[in-house]
Design an enzyme around this catalytic site. Structure first.
Site, PDB file in Angstrom:
ATOM      1  N   SER A 116      33.534 -19.687  21.214  1.00 41.35           N
ATOM      2  CA  SER A 116      33.803 -19.073  22.523  1.00 41.35           C
ATOM      3  C   SER A 116      32.971 -17.827  22.842  1.00 41.35           C
ATOM      4  CB  SER A 116      35.291 -18.807  22.713  1.00 41.35           C
ATOM      5  OG  SER A 116      35.730 -17.747  21.921  1.00 41.35           O
ATOM      6  N   THR A 129      37.471 -22.755  17.148  1.00 42.42           N
ATOM      7  CA  THR A 129      37.999 -23.030  15.803  1.00 42.42           C
ATOM      8  C   THR A 129      38.944 -24.214  15.803  1.00 42.42           C
ATOM      9  OG1 THR A 129      37.736 -20.755  15.138  1.00 42.42           O
ATOM     10  CG2 THR A 129      39.390 -21.995  13.951  1.00 42.42           C
ATOM     11  N   THR A 182      39.301 -18.816  20.166  1.00 45.21           N
ATOM     12  CA  THR A 182      40.240 -17.725  20.467  1.00 45.21           C
ATOM     13  C   THR A 182      39.534 -16.420  20.836  1.00 45.21           C
ATOM     14  OG1 THR A 182      40.364 -17.095  18.138  1.00 45.21           O
ATOM     15  CG2 THR A 182      42.027 -18.660  18.953  1.00 45.21           C
ATOM     16  N   ASP A 183      38.263 -16.272  20.431  1.00 48.85           N
ATOM     17  CA  ASP A 183      37.604 -14.968  20.623  1.00 48.85           C
ATOM     18  C   ASP A 183      37.562 -14.536  22.086  1.00 48.85           C
ATOM     19  OD1 ASP A 183      37.219 -14.871  17.927  1.00 48.85           O
ATOM     20  OD2 ASP A 183      35.046 -15.109  17.975  1.00 48.85           O
TER      21      ASP A 183
HETATM   22  C1  SIN Z   1      35.685 -18.969  18.705  1.00 46.81           C
HETATM   23  O1  SIN Z   1      36.217 -18.161  19.452  1.00 46.81           O
HETATM   24  O2  SIN Z   1      35.058 -19.954  19.111  1.00 46.81           O
HETATM   25  C2  SIN Z   1      35.747 -18.787  17.223  1.00 46.81           C
HETATM   26  C3  SIN Z   1      37.016 -18.182  16.767  1.00 46.81           C
HETATM   27  C4  SIN Z   1      38.245 -18.990  17.081  1.00 46.81           C
HETATM   28  O3  SIN Z   1      38.264 -19.971  17.798  1.00 46.81           O
HETATM   29  O4  SIN Z   1      39.298 -18.592  16.543  1.00 46.81           O
END
Ligand code: SIN
Length: 365
Positions: A97, A50, A130-131
């Site tokens: 991710s 993200t 973040t995932d």
């Molecule tokens: C991801 O993990 O690529 C999508 C969600 C994020 O980055 O917050």
């Protein structure tokens, strides 16, 4: 508003704020009067997420494309970083991710080690979704062979959003990676002005900005007023004390996670064994408990040489060794959640299949 207009607005705001002035604690002073200091060399390795996400509008914070923007766009959107470090970037992957796989982990880990072996690099920042950020951070915590700072950073709002959190998170991550005081702390995670240790910190909320927490162990530090503050150390083994060496590995053993729930069965255990899985982490209920049927499946898996680690679906706390773990050849995950237990089990299996030795790794790392 399209992406070009949104980024132009961000850049305009940034240059107005940074152009002829720098902002040390206590107010603005002309840049010409600033003390000339040697800036640290910080390399940013981009993987997507993200923080590099692009949405159709600047109010969209869901339903966007993660990893759409390249590293040069991210660096150019935060020109203030050039005041605190010599920043260069490299694109390792451009994925959300959930799509970070073992191949990307190995590529990233090897590149981090290669860069940190050079005197030309003082610290590394990794931009990441973040995932699964905590999984990559914990992997690096176990395989990086240097005490130089490694900081994994992400964002909850896409780069195109009003009040995107990515630019300041990235600035702070560069500040942290270039700080000699951040050496020897293991891989760190930086979001929302908090410095989290990869060993302890996890994503806890699906959409909120303050999602990364270390519920039992706390953050190791924080950033305030442009300064890094450290308060605690991770005493579990990491980086230079870790025995895990990926330099000659071209793949990692297949390890899978099974969730425990009422009325579950042994079906998925049998399926994983048949599919050639080398390790199963159980996200058990409570203190790593398994139903009778799941337990039978896990016992048979262990008899066939598949490593079985009992972790917990609860989200925090320690899974303690039980009286039957010895006879069943099970391993208890200590305080590692299932997704981090999977990372440690993959690396442990590159060294041994012995459940007692695997347990020793879980006790030490
Ligand atoms: C991801 O993990 O690529 C999508 C969600 C994020 O980055 O917050």
């Amino acid at each position: 508003m399209n992406i070009k207009k949104i980024l132009a607005a961000t850049l305009l705001t940034s240059s107005l704020l940074s152009g002829a002035y720098i902002a040390p604690v206590g107010g603005l002073v002309p840049a010409a009067h600033a003390e000339q200091v040697k800036l640290p060399n910080v390399k940013i390795l981009a993987t997507g997420g993200t923080i590099a996400g692009s949405a159709a509008s600047n109010t969209a914070t869901t339903g966007y494309t993660a990893g759409a923007l390249g590293i040069d766009i991210l660096i150019n959107a935060v020109p203030e970083m050039k005041e605190i470090a010599n920043v260069t970037g490299e694109q390792i992957a451009s994925v959300g991710s959930p799509n970070v796989n073992n191949e990307i982990l190995l590529k990233l880990g090897k590149r981090v080690n290669e860069l940190l072996a050079s005197d030309e690099v003082d610290g590394i920042v990794i931009t990441h979704g973040t995932d699964t950020l905590e999984e990559t951070a914990y992997f690096l915590n176990l395989v990086v062979k240097s005490d130089k700072p490694v900081v994994v950073v992400g964002a909850m709002r896409p780069a195109t959003a009003i009040s995107a959190d990515g630019p300041f998170n990235l600035y702070n991550a560069v500040k942290l990676a270039g700080d000699p005081a951040a050496k020897g702390k293991g891989t760190m995670m930086l979001l929302n002005d908090r410095i989290g240790a990869a060993r302890f910190t996890s994503k806890t909320n699906t959409t909120m900005l303050d999602t990364f927490k270390a519920p039992e162990d706390g953050y190791i530090g924080a950033i305030a007023g442009g300064k890094n503050y450290f308060y605690s150390e991770v005493i579990r083994k990491h980086t230079t004390k870790s025995v895990f060496d990926i330099s000659k590995l071209s793949e990692l053993p297949q390890v899978d996670i099974l969730y425990g729930y009422q009325n579950d069965s042994r079906l998925l255990y049998d399926a994983l064994v048949a599919a050639g899985s080398k390790g199963i982490v159980v996200a058990g209920s409570g203190n790593g408990s398994l139903s009778g049927q799941a337990r039978e499946g896990a016992i048979d898996a262990a008899k066939k040489g598949v490593a079985v680690v009992r972790s917990s679906r609860v989200g925090s706390g320690i899974v303690t060794r039980s009286a039957t773990d010895d006879t069943n050849n099970f391993v208890a995950s200590d305080s590692l959640n299932p997704q981090k237990a999977r990372i440690l089990l993959m690396l442990a299996l590159t060294q041994t299949n012995d459940p007692k030795k695997i347990q020793a790794f879980f006790n030490e790392y």
